[in-house]
Design an enzyme around this catalytic site. Structure first.
Site, mmCIF file in Angstrom:
data_model
loop_
_atom_site.group_PDB
_atom_site.id
_atom_site.type_symbol
_atom_site.label_atom_id
_atom_site.label_comp_id
_atom_site.label_asym_id
_atom_site.label_seq_id
_atom_site.Cartn_x
_atom_site.Cartn_y
_atom_site.Cartn_z
ATOM 1 N N LEU A 1 38.954 61.198 -77.060
ATOM 2 C CA LEU A 1 39.633 62.450 -76.759
ATOM 3 C C LEU A 1 39.675 62.670 -75.256
ATOM 4 C CD1 LEU A 1 38.110 64.837 -79.459
ATOM 5 C CD2 LEU A 1 40.216 63.503 -79.584
ATOM 6 N N ASP B 1 25.909 71.384 -87.236
ATOM 7 C CA ASP B 1 25.202 71.300 -85.942
ATOM 8 C C ASP B 1 26.118 71.847 -84.855
ATOM 9 O OD1 ASP B 1 23.256 70.773 -84.080
ATOM 10 O OD2 ASP B 1 23.592 68.610 -84.010
#
Length: 284
Positions: A90, A192
């Site tokens: 990304l 998380d």
């Protein structure tokens, strides 16, 4: 990146590794930007990690992606000997003006698309700790038996949890049915969701990484988001508008922060015990 890992990554991707540049920022794993052929990918690994570490992370990313609610990096390959995960790389960019609202609404949509039971059909990991996801139909039971109790046991075995803390947590177990909030269907959790596991992609949109997924109470993700910062009040407001929270959600935040706090005790030591005790004091 050593020769064995270079070879495994190249074989899995079908193109030889031309170069691998180490990346900083991870506390648990090693990470590289890897050029294979003409393209670049992101690769993470950890020497000595359990063989399934990255295969279950890949499954988690794909499980979140099924909702089409928020972007996750595409899984390109993974291996177990040596253990590694190769993902779409990304490219970060500046957030759009509607980034926070998009994140809040997307998270609400992801949570709504939940599984049938609390848990998951396989064990996975939160950081380097095993996360038992054996399903149950009852959230308070799941939260105690699959989340709080195993972390308490680890902390006790390591000499981190004293008798007083054990008594307080054991006493909480019997009160969980009245403390966990109104019954809700299981949500599809990231598991998380702290600020380090949120990225801004090249279009200025949110992307989620490094999940520890399971079906759980949606307030778990929201409580984690409020534990270490990195998320604005606009995100939570957009979430609540799209998927209104049950009464008392604000008061339950410390309860649902207990799990990540105990995880931090077991990962990083006794410096987090004070935060555990403060959270417990808030849910008596």
């Amino acid at each position: 990146m050593d020769a064995e890992l270079r070879e495994a990554v190249g074989q899995a991707l079908g193109a030889a590794v031309v170069q691998a540049k180490p990346l900083s920022g991870g506390d648990i794993n090693e990470a590289w930007a890897v050029q294979c052929g003409d393209g670049w990918v992101f690769v993470k690994s950890r020497p000595g990690a359990p063989a399934s570490t990255f295969s279950v992370e890949a499954r988690g990313l794909q499980w979140l992606a099924q909702t089409n609610a928020l972007r996750t990096p595409a899984v390109l390959a993974y291996g177990e000997d040596p253990p590694f995960l190769a993902l779409e790389q990304l490219t970060p960019g500046p957030p759009r003006d509607d980034f926070d609202a998009t994140l809040g609404r997307g998270l609400a949509a992801m949570h709504r698309d939940g599984p049938a039971q609390f848990g998951l059909d396989h064990t996975n990991f939160i950081a380097r700790l095993t996360q038992d996801n054996t399903p149950t139909d009852d959230w308070p039971t799941f939260y105690w038996e699959r989340r709080l109790q195993p972390q308490l046991r680890l902390a006790t075995d390591a000499g981190l949890a004293d008798a007083g803390l054990r008594r307080e947590l054991d006493a909480l177990a019997s009160r969980l049915p009245s403390r966990c909030g109104p019954p809700e269907p299981p949500a599809r959790l990231h598991g998380d969701l702290w600020g380090g596991n949120l990225m801004v992609d090249d279009q200025g949109m949110p992307a989620l990484i490094d999940p520890a997924v399971y079906g759980g109470h949606r307030e778990i993700d929201l409580a984690m988001m409020q534990l270490f910062g990195g998320f604005s009040a606009r995100v939570l407001a957009a979430y609540d508008e799209a998927h209104p929270l049950a009464p008392g959600a604000t008061q339950r935040v410390p309860l649902y922060q207990l799990y990540p706090l105990l995880v931090h005790v077991n990962l990083f030591g006794g410096s987090y015990l004070g935060a555990v005790r403060r959270a417990l004091a808030s849910v008596r």
